[in-house]
Design a protein around this motif. Structure first.
Motif, PDB file in Angstrom:
ATOM      1  N   ALA A  55       0.829  -1.210   0.000  1.00 14.98           N
ATOM      2  CA  ALA A  55       0.000   0.000   0.000  1.00 14.98           C
ATOM      3  C   ALA A  55       0.861   1.257   0.000  1.00 14.98           C
ATOM      4  O   ALA A  55       0.567   2.233  -0.697  1.00 14.98           O
ATOM      5  CB  ALA A  55      -0.939  -0.016   1.206  1.00 14.98           C
ATOM      6  N   ARG A  56       1.931   1.251   0.767  1.00 14.43           N
ATOM      7  CA  ARG A  56       2.828   2.406   0.791  1.00 14.43           C
ATOM      8  C   ARG A  56       3.541   2.574  -0.549  1.00 14.43           C
ATOM      9  O   ARG A  56       3.745   3.705  -1.014  1.00 14.43           O
ATOM     10  CB  ARG A  56       3.842   2.249   1.915  1.00 14.43           C
ATOM     11  N   ALA A  57       3.942   1.457  -1.157  1.00 10.88           N
ATOM     12  CA  ALA A  57       4.608   1.552  -2.455  1.00 10.88           C
ATOM     13  C   ALA A  57       3.677   2.139  -3.500  1.00 10.88           C
ATOM     14  O   ALA A  57       4.093   2.971  -4.325  1.00 10.88           O
ATOM     15  CB  ALA A  57       5.093   0.163  -2.889  1.00 10.88           C
ATOM     16  N   GLU A  58       2.418   1.750  -3.496  1.00 11.82           N
ATOM     17  CA  GLU A  58       1.464   2.301  -4.462  1.00 11.82           C
ATOM     18  C   GLU A  58       1.193   3.775  -4.179  1.00 11.82           C
ATOM     19  O   GLU A  58       1.014   4.571  -5.104  1.00 11.82           O
ATOM     20  CB  GLU A  58       0.162   1.504  -4.430  1.00 11.82           C
ATOM     21  N   ALA A  67       9.243   8.636  -8.312  1.00 13.18           N
ATOM     22  CA  ALA A  67       8.874   7.228  -8.298  1.00 13.18           C
ATOM     23  C   ALA A  67       7.955   6.891  -9.471  1.00 13.18           C
ATOM     24  O   ALA A  67       8.129   5.865 -10.141  1.00 13.18           O
ATOM     25  CB  ALA A  67       8.191   6.877  -6.974  1.00 13.18           C
ATOM     26  N   ALA A  68       6.966   7.745  -9.732  1.00 11.12           N
ATOM     27  CA  ALA A  68       6.048   7.497 -10.844  1.00 11.12           C
ATOM     28  C   ALA A  68       6.778   7.485 -12.179  1.00 11.12           C
ATOM     29  O   ALA A  68       6.568   6.602 -13.017  1.00 11.12           O
ATOM     30  CB  ALA A  68       4.943   8.554 -10.852  1.00 11.12           C
ATOM     31  N   PHE A 254      10.381  -1.113  -3.937  1.00 10.47           N
ATOM     32  CA  PHE A 254      10.334   0.159  -3.229  1.00 10.47           C
ATOM     33  C   PHE A 254      10.479   0.006  -1.722  1.00 10.47           C
ATOM     34  O   PHE A 254      10.585   1.009  -1.018  1.00 10.47           O
ATOM     35  CB  PHE A 254       9.020   0.885  -3.527  1.00 10.47           C
ATOM     36  N   LEU A 255      10.471  -1.226  -1.208  1.00  7.65           N
ATOM     37  CA  LEU A 255      10.517  -1.404   0.243  1.00  7.65           C
ATOM     38  C   LEU A 255      11.782  -0.811   0.850  1.00  7.65           C
ATOM     39  O   LEU A 255      11.751  -0.298   1.968  1.00  7.65           O
ATOM     40  CB  LEU A 255      10.421  -2.893   0.585  1.00  7.65           C
ATOM     41  N   GLU A 259      10.957   4.898   2.955  1.00  9.70           N
ATOM     42  CA  GLU A 259      11.094   5.953   3.964  1.00  9.70           C
ATOM     43  C   GLU A 259      11.630   7.234   3.348  1.00  9.70           C
ATOM     44  O   GLU A 259      11.096   8.323   3.571  1.00  9.70           O
ATOM     45  CB  GLU A 259      12.012   5.483   5.089  1.00  9.70           C
ATOM     46  N   GLN A 260      12.692   7.097   2.530  1.00  5.49           N
ATOM     47  CA  GLN A 260      13.254   8.287   1.887  1.00  5.49           C
ATOM     48  C   GLN A 260      12.292   8.869   0.867  1.00  5.49           C
ATOM     49  O   GLN A 260      12.144  10.094   0.756  1.00  5.49           O
ATOM     50  CB  GLN A 260      14.588   7.938   1.211  1.00  5.49           C
ATOM     51  N   SER A 261      11.619   8.012   0.091  1.00  3.10           N
ATOM     52  CA  SER A 261      10.695   8.497  -0.939  1.00  3.10           C
ATOM     53  C   SER A 261       9.508   9.227  -0.333  1.00  3.10           C
ATOM     54  O   SER A 261       8.951  10.133  -0.950  1.00  3.10           O
ATOM     55  CB  SER A 261      10.204   7.315  -1.791  1.00  3.10           C
ATOM     56  N   HIS A 262       9.125   8.838   0.873  1.00  7.39           N
ATOM     57  CA  HIS A 262       7.989   9.498   1.531  1.00  7.39           C
ATOM     58  C   HIS A 262       8.391  10.806   2.193  1.00  7.39           C
ATOM     59  O   HIS A 262       7.613  11.773   2.195  1.00  7.39           O
ATOM     60  CB  HIS A 262       7.391   8.549   2.572  1.00  7.39           C
ATOM     61  N   MET A 263       9.600  10.877   2.748  1.00  7.42           N
ATOM     62  CA  MET A 263      10.000  12.045   3.523  1.00  7.42           C
ATOM     63  C   MET A 263      10.656  13.143   2.681  1.00  7.42           C
ATOM     64  O   MET A 263      10.551  14.320   3.023  1.00  7.42           O
ATOM     65  CB  MET A 263      10.975  11.625   4.636  1.00  7.42           C
TER      66      MET A 263
END
Length: 355
Positions: A55-58, A67-68, A254-255, A259-263
């Motif tokens: 879910a986080r990866a999507e 990422a997209a 993406f696992l 964390e980096q991609s979200h922050m």
């Protein structure tokens, strides 16, 4: 007398510590003493948080531009605009000549292109939405985001085509244990296994009402799809790259960077806001004037703008009268009670560009 021993910072003999692998020791100065991750199988480490990780990866691939675009670039580089069939029959084993094999291969490739790439019929897709190339592009994108590809092979009687085989793309997020039951030795996160660890069937959660955006689009019903028929015809396709024995599900790519991609986008937004605020003011002057006097000076009081002009003229005359300089550099002499604060943007980026 007892022999002299040199001890490691963790209190153990240094000779024993230094003779082993450094990565498995305590580290220089004991930095690795508290780093003791649990030794688990891949399924034990992955499956408990598989749904949350997917879910986080999507979510990242929806809202993070890098990422997209990374997924899109990955799909474009692997598949492209047309996934062509390159058919090379083993003509010697078929008992035909090389010339006949080439002619036969050309006929097969032409038929495949006509059937699988028909944008109107889309006969290869159960939902009749995708051509073969579109299905492969979707599969590669799903594998990049979720680490695996799933599809069901159906046998359909449909007017308009003599072909009966059709493919139903299955999102890996739909494959789970029926009723949310716990994993067992023979059923792990929707995949059913035999005694040897080979896949026997998959449990696919069926579609449900979307709930006008409030639901997850999945019903509380599961369909068991066998891997193959009793005479060997495939019925369910599950593709992923296992990294150890006993692995039942694929891990998305993406696992490791979620964390980096979200922050990082949040850091970018914060720095952008900081830059905008710092760019609003070039300098500020602190004064000991009271609130009413300050409002009158800036034109908000009863005296209006006359006081502003008088104040600026007085300050200008005071500053022009000051001729202080040091080695040719002018030194400002401020009005009594004033403090000049220069607002610099030197810390706006704070190394973000290099990061």
């Amino acid at each position: 007398m007892t022999a002299v021993q040199i001890l490691h910072p963790n209190g153990q003999p240094a000779r024993e510590q230094l003779s082993s692998w450094q990565g498995a020791g305590g580290g220089f100065g004991g930095q690795l003493e508290r780093w003791k991750p649990a030794l688990k199988t891949l399924d034990a480490a992955l499956l408990p948080q598989l749904d949350l990780g997917n879910a986080r990866a999507e979510d990242v691939t929806r809202n993070n531009a890098f990422a997209a675009n990374g997924v899109q670039l990955h799909v474009d580089n692997i598949v492209g605009h047309l996934f062509r069939l390159s058919y090379k029959p083993r003509w010697r084993r078929l008992g035909i000549s090389d010339v006949d094999a080439r002619s036969f291969a050309q006929d097969v490739e032409a038929w495949w292109t006509e059937y699988a790439e028909d944008p109107i019929g889309c006969w290869l897709d159960v939902e009749r939405k995708r051509t073969a190339t579109m299905m492969v592009r979707e599969a590669i994108g799903t594998h990049t985001r979720l680490g695996e590809i799933m599809a069901a092979v159906e046998w359909l009687e449909r007017p308009g085509t003599k072909m009966r085989t059709a493919i139903k793309m299955v999102s890996p997020k739909r494959v789970s244990n029926p009723g949310g039951r716990a994993d067992t030795a023979s059923l792990r996160h929707g995949i059913e296994f035999d005694r040897g660890g080979a896949m026997v069937a998959a449990w696919v959660r069926q579609s449900g009402a979307g709930g006008l955006g409030f639901g997850n689009g999945m019903a509380n019903e599961w369909r068991r799809i066998e891997r193959e028929t009793r005479f060997g015809r495939p019925k369910f396709i599950h593709i992923f790259e296992p990294t150890e024995d006993g692995q039942s599900r694929g891990a998305n790519q993406f696992l490791a960077v979620l964390e980096q991609s979200h922050m990082l986008p949040k850091l970018q937004h914060t720095k952008l806001q900081n830059a905008i605020v710092n760019a609003m003011y070039a300098a500020t002057i602190e004064s000991e004037l009271g609130t009413e006097a300050a409002l009158e000076i800036i034109g908000a009081g009863d005296a209006g703008t006359d006081n502003v002009a008088k104040y600026l003229m007085a300050v200008n005359s005071f500053h022009n009268g000051s001729k202080l300089a040091l080695n040719g550099v002018k030194i400002p002499h401020l009005w009594p009670g004033e403090k000049l604060n220069l607002q610099t943007s030197g810390n706006v980026d704070n190394g973000f560009t290099d990061l």
